[in-house]
Design an enzyme around this catalytic site. Structure first.
Site, short mmCIF file in Angstrom:
data_model
loop_
_atom_site.label_atom_id
_atom_site.label_comp_id
_atom_site.label_asym_id
_atom_site.label_seq_id
_atom_site.Cartn_x
_atom_site.Cartn_y
_atom_site.Cartn_z
N SER B 123 0.82 -1.21 0.00
CA SER B 123 0.00 0.00 0.00
C SER B 123 0.85 1.26 0.00
CB SER B 123 -0.93 0.01 1.22
OG SER B 123 -0.20 0.15 2.40
N LYS B 159 0.77 4.38 6.74
CA LYS B 159 0.06 5.21 5.76
C LYS B 159 0.55 6.64 5.87
CE LYS B 159 -2.94 2.15 4.15
NZ LYS B 159 -2.11 1.04 4.67
#
Lengths: 203, 203
Positions: B123, B159
């Site tokens: 990700s 993230k």
DNA sequence: CTGGATACTGAACAGATGAACAGTATGCTC
DNA sequence: GAGCATACTGTTCATCTGTTCAGTATCCAG
């Protein structure tokens, strides 16, 4: 494998090693309130038997950690402000600063030729590389989509390498910049292996 | 500043320090074929005057490099496979592996609470973080656009933190993923400070 | 050519250090 | 409960180690 006491002694030894040199037998005894240095000696013997430390008889403060506990052997990696055109990196190494780090942590072999570079500009912010960050590079063959330090027109820049149909391009990671720099006379100086991103104010 | 002889002695001391412990006065004398330990003592005194080494009187093998020559004081940073829900990171530290590195190189203060994390998934490939990379994180306040390790639903992910109009979101760096994860009950565990990207095969 | 910094030799000493020997206590396993 | 590994105390010893004092030689600057 190790008893609780043995583990504590091993930890104390590691502590000493990390801050400079191994403790002496009597320093260990003092720390654990042993009345006799022999208590330490017998512990050291056991630790040596179990293969977690190594020693050479007779020399003072001569304890080294063995196996997975080993304190890493640091490498001094030259920190170059900017790579000059010539690339004989060896010439530059003695002058500048050094970065000390454990090559194993960076997945670098002991023999890998490695250098560090201060990143300049904002062309790679998309890849998390900001102005002033330190980039660790290995001198090795670059693959598609590796981030590389490359020499173009005598100046060295950090870009992502794109190999398409046998042709190599350099791509900035910032929408502000042209996406693909045609790379004729492309000289790859190093491949990205690590990033040191100090806690400083960013825009 | 240093004479040639002084430099050689300093180099010999550094060599010893890097491989475990400082040489004793007589080991230095032997190496340079001095007949008297006093030759070494007077050299050490000069080196200490010039501020390149530090010592504590009386203790054996007690030479430390000072100033820019200093062998960095390594920090053992706990390498957590994945942060568990509870976050009392201290509890986890004893179990796992350690990463040894020089906090100064990473722009970390000596007191900074730091841990490392193996990145999983794809990700964050857009930010140059690939599956299997090691990420260094500092426990500190996160700013807009920092990459953070955050706890969502008991699982920890890496993230980019986006703060808009006082609201916090998490953004993946891969077009395959939803851009913004609404982050209710957002618990920031650490802020990205460094990336170790070993040389392994990537897709 | 004089003075001071550097670079040593040589001898001596007190304390630190690793190691050995002898012995005790405790807990664990069979 | 016998045997064994662990975990020590207490003592002694030869060697290592940092340090000091006394003295010599060389080189360079003023």
């Amino acid at each position: 494998m190790l008893t609780a006491k043995q583990q504590k002694i091993l930890d104390f030894i590691r502590e000493g090693l990390v801050r400079g040199s191994a403790p002496s037998v009597r320093e260990i005894a003092r720390h654990f309130r042993f009345a006799s240095p022999n208590a330490v000696i017998s512990h050291l013997r056991l630790l040596e038997q179990k293969g977690v430390i190594r020693r050479q008889a007779g020399r003072s403060r001569n304890i080294q950690l063995a196996g997975g506990n080993a304190v890493p052997s640091l490498r001094a990696i030259p920190l170059l402000g900017a790579i000059p055109a010539g690339l004989p990196v060896e010439e530059q190494e003695r002058a500048g600063e050094f970065l000390h780090l454990d090559p194993a942590a960076f997945g670098l072999s002991a023999t890998a030729r490695t250098f560090a570079l201060k990143a300049r500009g904002d062309s790679m912010t998309g890849a998390g590389i900001y102005d002033g960050d330190t980039v660790i590079l290995e001198v090795t063959e670059a693959r598609h989509r590796d981030i590389v330090a490359a020499l173009i027109d005598g100046a060295s820049t950090l870009k992502r390498l794109i190999i398409q149909n046998g042709e190599s391009f350099l791509k900035a990671e910032n929408p502000k910049y042209e996406d693909l720099l045609p790379a004729r006379e492309l000289l790859i100086q190093g491949v990205f292996r690590g990033l040191l991103s100090p806690n400083r104010q960013r825009l």
